[in-house]
Design a protein around this motif. Sequence first.
Motif, PDB file in Angstrom:
ATOM      1  N   ASP A  16       0.834  -1.198   0.000  1.00 10.95           N
ATOM      2  CA  ASP A  16       0.000   0.000   0.000  1.00 10.95           C
ATOM      3  C   ASP A  16       0.873   1.253   0.000  1.00 10.95           C
ATOM      4  O   ASP A  16       0.553   2.251  -0.645  1.00 10.95           O
ATOM      5  CB  ASP A  16      -0.913   0.028   1.234  1.00 10.95           C
ATOM      6  CG  ASP A  16      -2.032  -0.997   1.162  1.00 10.95           C
ATOM      7  OD1 ASP A  16      -2.083  -1.771   0.188  1.00 10.95           O
ATOM      8  OD2 ASP A  16      -2.865  -1.020   2.097  1.00 10.95           O
ATOM      9  N   ALA A  17       1.971   1.214   0.743  1.00 12.68           N
ATOM     10  CA  ALA A  17       2.853   2.379   0.863  1.00 12.68           C
ATOM     11  C   ALA A  17       4.001   2.349  -0.131  1.00 12.68           C
ATOM     12  O   ALA A  17       4.528   3.409  -0.499  1.00 12.68           O
ATOM     13  CB  ALA A  17       3.416   2.464   2.284  1.00 12.68           C
ATOM     14  N   ALA A  18       4.423   1.158  -0.570  1.00  9.57           N
ATOM     15  CA  ALA A  18       5.607   1.046  -1.430  1.00  9.57           C
ATOM     16  C   ALA A  18       5.424  -0.138  -2.379  1.00  9.57           C
ATOM     17  O   ALA A  18       5.941  -1.227  -2.132  1.00  9.57           O
ATOM     18  CB  ALA A  18       6.868   0.875  -0.584  1.00  9.57           C
ATOM     19  N   PRO A  19       4.703   0.048  -3.469  1.00  6.40           N
ATOM     20  CA  PRO A  19       4.436  -1.071  -4.388  1.00  6.40           C
ATOM     21  C   PRO A  19       5.662  -1.454  -5.203  1.00  6.40           C
ATOM     22  O   PRO A  19       6.601  -0.648  -5.353  1.00  6.40           O
ATOM     23  CB  PRO A  19       3.331  -0.515  -5.294  1.00  6.40           C
ATOM     24  CG  PRO A  19       3.561   0.969  -5.285  1.00  6.40           C
ATOM     25  CD  PRO A  19       4.039   1.291  -3.892  1.00  6.40           C
ATOM     26  N   GLY A  40      15.940  -8.036  -4.524  1.00  8.36           N
ATOM     27  CA  GLY A  40      15.615  -8.012  -3.104  1.00  8.36           C
ATOM     28  C   GLY A  40      16.665  -7.239  -2.333  1.00  8.36           C
ATOM     29  O   GLY A  40      17.482  -6.508  -2.895  1.00  8.36           O
ATOM     30  N   PHE A  41      16.657  -7.409  -1.011  1.00  8.42           N
ATOM     31  CA  PHE A  41      17.598  -6.674  -0.176  1.00  8.42           C
ATOM     32  C   PHE A  41      19.048  -6.959  -0.571  1.00  8.42           C
ATOM     33  O   PHE A  41      19.879  -6.050  -0.628  1.00  8.42           O
ATOM     34  CB  PHE A  41      17.395  -7.029   1.302  1.00  8.42           C
ATOM     35  CG  PHE A  41      16.048  -6.646   1.843  1.00  8.42           C
ATOM     36  CD1 PHE A  41      15.444  -5.458   1.482  1.00  8.42           C
ATOM     37  CD2 PHE A  41      15.377  -7.480   2.728  1.00  8.42           C
ATOM     38  CE1 PHE A  41      14.198  -5.100   1.986  1.00  8.42           C
ATOM     39  CE2 PHE A  41      14.139  -7.136   3.245  1.00  8.42           C
ATOM     40  CZ  PHE A  41      13.546  -5.950   2.878  1.00  8.42           C
ATOM     41  N   ALA A  42      19.360  -8.231  -0.834  1.00  4.71           N
ATOM     42  CA  ALA A  42      20.740  -8.587  -1.169  1.00  4.71           C
ATOM     43  C   ALA A  42      21.156  -7.972  -2.495  1.00  4.71           C
ATOM     44  O   ALA A  42      22.234  -7.375  -2.613  1.00  4.71           O
ATOM     45  CB  ALA A  42      20.909 -10.104  -1.196  1.00  4.71           C
ATOM     46  N   GLY A 185      12.026  -3.659  14.024  1.00  3.89           N
ATOM     47  CA  GLY A 185      11.480  -3.979  12.717  1.00  3.89           C
ATOM     48  C   GLY A 185      11.598  -2.812  11.754  1.00  3.89           C
ATOM     49  O   GLY A 185      11.912  -1.683  12.136  1.00  3.89           O
ATOM     50  N   VAL A 186      11.367  -3.124  10.482  1.00 10.06           N
ATOM     51  CA  VAL A 186      11.318  -2.114   9.425  1.00 10.06           C
ATOM     52  C   VAL A 186      10.027  -2.318   8.636  1.00 10.06           C
ATOM     53  O   VAL A 186       9.326  -3.323   8.789  1.00 10.06           O
ATOM     54  CB  VAL A 186      12.516  -2.222   8.454  1.00 10.06           C
ATOM     55  CG1 VAL A 186      13.824  -1.989   9.168  1.00 10.06           C
ATOM     56  CG2 VAL A 186      12.518  -3.579   7.739  1.00 10.06           C
ATOM     57  N   HIS A 187       9.741  -1.364   7.782  1.00  9.45           N
ATOM     58  CA  HIS A 187       8.722  -1.536   6.744  1.00  9.45           C
ATOM     59  C   HIS A 187       9.476  -2.123   5.549  1.00  9.45           C
ATOM     60  O   HIS A 187      10.214  -1.403   4.867  1.00  9.45           O
ATOM     61  CB  HIS A 187       8.107  -0.194   6.397  1.00  9.45           C
ATOM     62  CG  HIS A 187       6.924  -0.257   5.485  1.00  9.45           C
ATOM     63  ND1 HIS A 187       6.973  -0.829   4.232  1.00  9.45           N
ATOM     64  CD2 HIS A 187       5.643   0.179   5.649  1.00  9.45           C
ATOM     65  CE1 HIS A 187       5.788  -0.742   3.655  1.00  9.45           C
ATOM     66  NE2 HIS A 187       4.961  -0.133   4.502  1.00  9.45           N
ATOM     67  N   PRO A 188       9.366  -3.424   5.284  1.00  7.89           N
ATOM     68  CA  PRO A 188      10.261  -4.042   4.294  1.00  7.89           C
ATOM     69  C   PRO A 188      10.100  -3.501   2.880  1.00  7.89           C
ATOM     70  O   PRO A 188      11.094  -3.375   2.154  1.00  7.89           O
ATOM     71  CB  PRO A 188       9.911  -5.532   4.382  1.00  7.89           C
ATOM     72  CG  PRO A 188       8.536  -5.576   4.960  1.00  7.89           C
ATOM     73  CD  PRO A 188       8.451  -4.406   5.891  1.00  7.89           C
ATOM     74  N   ALA A 189       8.863  -3.180   2.467  1.00  6.61           N
ATOM     75  CA  ALA A 189       8.690  -2.664   1.110  1.00  6.61           C
ATOM     76  C   ALA A 189       9.250  -1.253   0.984  1.00  6.61           C
ATOM     77  O   ALA A 189       9.797  -0.885  -0.064  1.00  6.61           O
ATOM     78  CB  ALA A 189       7.216  -2.693   0.720  1.00  6.61           C
ATOM     79  N   LYS A 190       9.137  -0.448   2.043  1.00  3.44           N
ATOM     80  CA  LYS A 190       9.735   0.883   2.003  1.00  3.44           C
ATOM     81  C   LYS A 190      11.259   0.787   2.002  1.00  3.44           C
ATOM     82  O   LYS A 190      11.935   1.584   1.347  1.00  3.44           O
ATOM     83  CB  LYS A 190       9.229   1.729   3.177  1.00  3.44           C
ATOM     84  CG  LYS A 190       7.785   2.167   3.036  1.00  3.44           C
ATOM     85  CD  LYS A 190       7.288   2.953   4.226  1.00  3.44           C
ATOM     86  CE  LYS A 190       7.905   4.323   4.321  1.00  3.44           C
ATOM     87  NZ  LYS A 190       7.289   5.135   5.395  1.00  3.44           N
ATOM     88  N   LEU A 191      11.815  -0.182   2.738  1.00  5.54           N
ATOM     89  CA  LEU A 191      13.260  -0.383   2.702  1.00  5.54           C
ATOM     90  C   LEU A 191      13.701  -0.774   1.301  1.00  5.54           C
ATOM     91  O   LEU A 191      14.702  -0.256   0.784  1.00  5.54           O
ATOM     92  CB  LEU A 191      13.675  -1.456   3.710  1.00  5.54           C
ATOM     93  CG  LEU A 191      15.152  -1.857   3.697  1.00  5.54           C
ATOM     94  CD1 LEU A 191      16.058  -0.664   3.983  1.00  5.54           C
ATOM     95  CD2 LEU A 191      15.422  -2.975   4.703  1.00  5.54           C
ATOM     96  N   ASN A 192      12.968  -1.680   0.658  1.00  5.54           N
ATOM     97  CA  ASN A 192      13.318  -2.085  -0.698  1.00  5.54           C
ATOM     98  C   ASN A 192      13.224  -0.898  -1.643  1.00  5.54           C
ATOM     99  O   ASN A 192      14.116  -0.663  -2.475  1.00  5.54           O
ATOM    100  CB  ASN A 192      12.398  -3.218  -1.155  1.00  5.54           C
ATOM    101  CG  ASN A 192      12.815  -3.799  -2.492  1.00  5.54           C
ATOM    102  OD1 ASN A 192      12.535  -3.242  -3.537  1.00  5.54           O
ATOM    103  ND2 ASN A 192      13.496  -4.942  -2.450  1.00  5.54           N
ATOM    104  N   GLN A 193      12.164  -0.124  -1.513  1.00  3.68           N
ATOM    105  CA  GLN A 193      11.987   1.049  -2.366  1.00  3.68           C
ATOM    106  C   GLN A 193      13.112   2.065  -2.150  1.00  3.68           C
ATOM    107  O   GLN A 193      13.641   2.645  -3.115  1.00  3.68           O
ATOM    108  CB  GLN A 193      10.635   1.686  -2.063  1.00  3.68           C
ATOM    109  CG  GLN A 193      10.273   2.882  -2.926  1.00  3.68           C
ATOM    110  CD  GLN A 193       8.923   3.445  -2.527  1.00  3.68           C
ATOM    111  OE1 GLN A 193       8.769   4.046  -1.470  1.00  3.68           O
ATOM    112  NE2 GLN A 193       7.925   3.234  -3.367  1.00  3.68           N
ATOM    113  N   ALA A 194      13.486   2.267  -0.884  1.00  4.46           N
ATOM    114  CA  ALA A 194      14.556   3.212  -0.586  1.00  4.46           C
ATOM    115  C   ALA A 194      15.894   2.726  -1.128  1.00  4.46           C
ATOM    116  O   ALA A 194      16.704   3.530  -1.621  1.00  4.46           O
ATOM    117  CB  ALA A 194      14.643   3.430   0.919  1.00  4.46           C
TER     118      ALA A 194
END
Length: 448
Positions: A16-19, A40-42, A185-194
């Motif tokens: 919803d926040a980071a598609p 992904g993160f890696a 914790g983090v917001h994982p999709a926002k981390l990926n987007q960032a």
Amino acid sequence: MNPFHPDFRADPYWWDAAPPETTEAEPLPAEVEFLIVGSGFAGLSAALEAARAGVAVAVLDGGPLGGGASSRSGGMVSSGQKLVLTEALRGLPAEKTQAALEDSKATFEFLKDLVRREGLDADLQLTGRFFGAFTPAHLATLHRNAETLRAKTGVTIRILSRAEQRAEVGSDYFHGGFVVEDYGGVHPAKLNQALRGAARAAGAALHSHARVLGTTRRGDGRHEVRTSRGTVLAGHVLFATNGYTDAASPWLHRRIIPVMSYQIATEPLPRALMDQLIPHRRMVTDSRKELTYTRPSPDGTRILFGCRPRALQAEPETLALRLRDRMLRIWPELADYRITHAWGGFVGMTADRLPHIAEHEGVMHAVGCNGNGVALMTFLGWHATQLVLGRTNRRAFFADIPFPALPLPPAANPVIVPVMSAAYHLRDFAANPAEVAAERLGRPRPRS
């Protein structure tokens, strides 16, 4: 009451926040110095490190950028707890065990520093994590693990009795446990987007819908990387595909088994109820073999609840009701609130339950989160890139151990995964038959 909200979606709440992102209109390069498979993160952490070093780098993903498990996870972050609680280090020499725990702790510190250094908008919140005992017998094991974590990684821990745990989870479902104050914790999709934004700003090119089909090493040491959108010639190749590994890398395919984990999100809850259920907004996990993991949303308004509720894979909508039944066993107060999202994602498991950085025929691989991927995979991508580019003389523990193949070929995965999961469920049933039976029958516990 219909348990599904009228706006229910079988997609991650995080989107919803980071598609995820589509860039398939952009052509692939004919040649690149460093090619990374997986966004992904890696993969993104690797791309950022390579671009910062002035290397021409491209990231390819078979689907949308950020569409895999990195944006589908529970978003919990920690240090060495997974290695201790799963006993993955059993049998290793003392010096190897210490190195594993030190490097696991380093992954957590690396993530925190990366978020700060790059100014990543990721909702990193170090609110702590509660580990709950599923049975009275599990409590003694948890206490031993807590002491090991405290001694080996230096985290701040509080041991809790069953009565004391109510201040953490607002429930007497668990039989005591412990809190690690340092985790969060983090917001994982926002981390990926960032990370996508940071990698691009540093000069990396990111390409969606470019599925890698295979690689061939040429006589000059470079690699022909065949994709669904053409061939790319690359000086270096890194596979960071984790639970989404396929036959594009047959060697890696024999070493990763994908296991689907599922989550649901509740609709927004009254603040007073959130204060009752998770007053300090902790992350929460338990001691089952088929782990339960739950947490508040980063904005503190919802409960996100995850587990693998049955041995056989199914649609998220179907399994959402199973997850809800387990959630209501912990918090029957949620019976009056609906589910807005249900989703799943593949976790990359290894035969030895350890993460790995490994080279085979000139191709580097950084995989094997084993259900603990946010900090770990971000670190693995960075360290693998340092090794590829010769920017470090130190090999982390994860890059200095053998990477064993699975006992059966990937074609057996549709049988292996349900059998393994069924065995875990049976062990949970044997440990606490009354609880597992009540959960299976969908019986909420009485409200306190």
